[in-house]
Design a protein around this motif. Structure first.
Motif, PDB file in Angstrom:
ATOM      1  N   ALA A   1      11.060   1.605  16.108  1.00  0.00           N
ATOM      2  CA  ALA A   1      10.977   2.901  16.617  1.00  0.00           C
ATOM      3  C   ALA A   1      11.215   4.029  17.406  1.00  0.00           C
ATOM      4  O   ALA A   1      10.476   5.186  17.369  1.00  0.00           O
ATOM      5  N   ASP A   2      12.716   4.155  17.022  1.00  0.00           N
ATOM      6  CA  ASP A   2      12.919   5.065  17.257  1.00  0.00           C
ATOM      7  C   ASP A   2      14.002   5.617  16.310  1.00  0.00           C
ATOM      8  O   ASP A   2      14.655   6.356  15.735  1.00  0.00           O
ATOM      9  N   GLU A   3      13.731   5.101  14.666  1.00  0.00           N
ATOM     10  CA  GLU A   3      13.502   5.241  13.683  1.00  0.00           C
ATOM     11  C   GLU A   3      15.170   4.874  13.102  1.00  0.00           C
ATOM     12  O   GLU A   3      15.294   5.493  12.242  1.00  0.00           O
ATOM     13  N   ARG A   4      15.331   4.028  14.064  1.00  0.00           N
ATOM     14  CA  ARG A   4      16.689   3.543  13.029  1.00  0.00           C
ATOM     15  C   ARG A   4      16.311   2.351  12.117  1.00  0.00           C
ATOM     16  O   ARG A   4      15.720   1.667  12.217  1.00  0.00           O
ATOM     17  N   LEU A   5      16.703   2.647  11.337  1.00  0.00           N
ATOM     18  CA  LEU A   5      16.904   2.212  10.029  1.00  0.00           C
ATOM     19  C   LEU A   5      18.035   0.712   9.808  1.00  0.00           C
ATOM     20  O   LEU A   5      18.516   0.430  10.577  1.00  0.00           O
TER      21      LEU A   5
ATOM     22  N   ARG B   1      16.551  11.309   6.366  1.00  0.00           N
ATOM     23  CA  ARG B   1      16.660  10.758   7.934  1.00  0.00           C
ATOM     24  C   ARG B   1      16.628   9.133   8.006  1.00  0.00           C
ATOM     25  O   ARG B   1      17.697   8.778   8.634  1.00  0.00           O
ATOM     26  N   ILE B   2      15.701   9.113   6.708  1.00  0.00           N
ATOM     27  CA  ILE B   2      15.818   7.632   7.418  1.00  0.00           C
ATOM     28  C   ILE B   2      16.140   6.557   5.546  1.00  0.00           C
ATOM     29  O   ILE B   2      15.412   5.168   5.012  1.00  0.00           O
ATOM     30  N   GLY B   3      16.888   7.868   5.064  1.00  0.00           N
ATOM     31  CA  GLY B   3      17.689   7.352   3.477  1.00  0.00           C
ATOM     32  C   GLY B   3      16.371   6.688   2.183  1.00  0.00           C
ATOM     33  O   GLY B   3      16.450   5.813   1.846  1.00  0.00           O
ATOM     34  N   ILE B   4      15.828   7.443   2.160  1.00  0.00           N
ATOM     35  CA  ILE B   4      14.984   6.879   0.900  1.00  0.00           C
ATOM     36  C   ILE B   4      15.686   7.591   0.233  1.00  0.00           C
ATOM     37  O   ILE B   4      15.941   8.971  -0.108  1.00  0.00           O
TER      38      ILE B   4
END
Length: 156
Positions: free
Chosen positions: A49-53, A35-38
């Motif tokens: 805070a909303d997990e937007r990269l 979801r966060i692109g790792i």
């Protein structure tokens, strides 16, 4: 990064004052990692805070470089949250350090952030983007901003 970068006092202070830090083992948290692109470790991911990269960096970084990247990520988050004065201060902190490889990109986004705040493209971008063309005339960043400044790259 655990042995060299993360124990550094400047890194500890920058992260502690500005972020909720989380160490993620991508194999154990595959859904969040996707979801966060790792994509590879070690790495730095700055999200709002909303997990937007907001910003991602892959690979080992020494402490000073990591602080520049954290500061840049903080600026992107602030711009997205319309905290323009905070964004400008963080972009300036990166842009005004000649050793920061992220400096021309910080100047680019500083212009974008100023445009969002001022609603006047020419007034917003002329100063920061002009610095890109002056300091890094052969860079991709100078080519990106040259047309907007009326200074297209030579030979075009």
């Amino acid at each position: 990064m655990e042995a060299v970068t993360l124990p550094d006092e400047t890194v500890i202070r920058e992260i502690g004052e500005n972020f909720v830090a989380a160490k993620l083992e991508s194999a154990r948290h595959a859904d969040l990692s996707r979801r966060i692109g790792i994509r590879w470790l070690p790495g730095l991911v700055v999200c709002d805070a909303d997990e937007r990269l907001a910003h991602t960096v892959v690979g080992f970084l020494p402490p000073d470089d990591l602080v520049f990247e954290i500061t840049f990520g903080r600026a992107i988050v602030a711009m997205g949250e319309k905290r323009y004065d905070d964004a400008h201060a963080a972009f300036a902190a990166v842009a005004e350090r000649p050793e920061a490889e992220r400096a021309p990109e910080a100047l680019y986004w500083w212009g974008i952030s100023r445009n969002r705040q001022l609603k006047n493209f020419d007034a917003a971008v002329r100063e920061p983007w002009g610095r890109i063309v002056e300091r890094w005339p052969k860079s991709q960043w100078a080519r990106k901003v040259g047309y907007a400044l009326g200074r297209p790259p030579k030979g075009e």
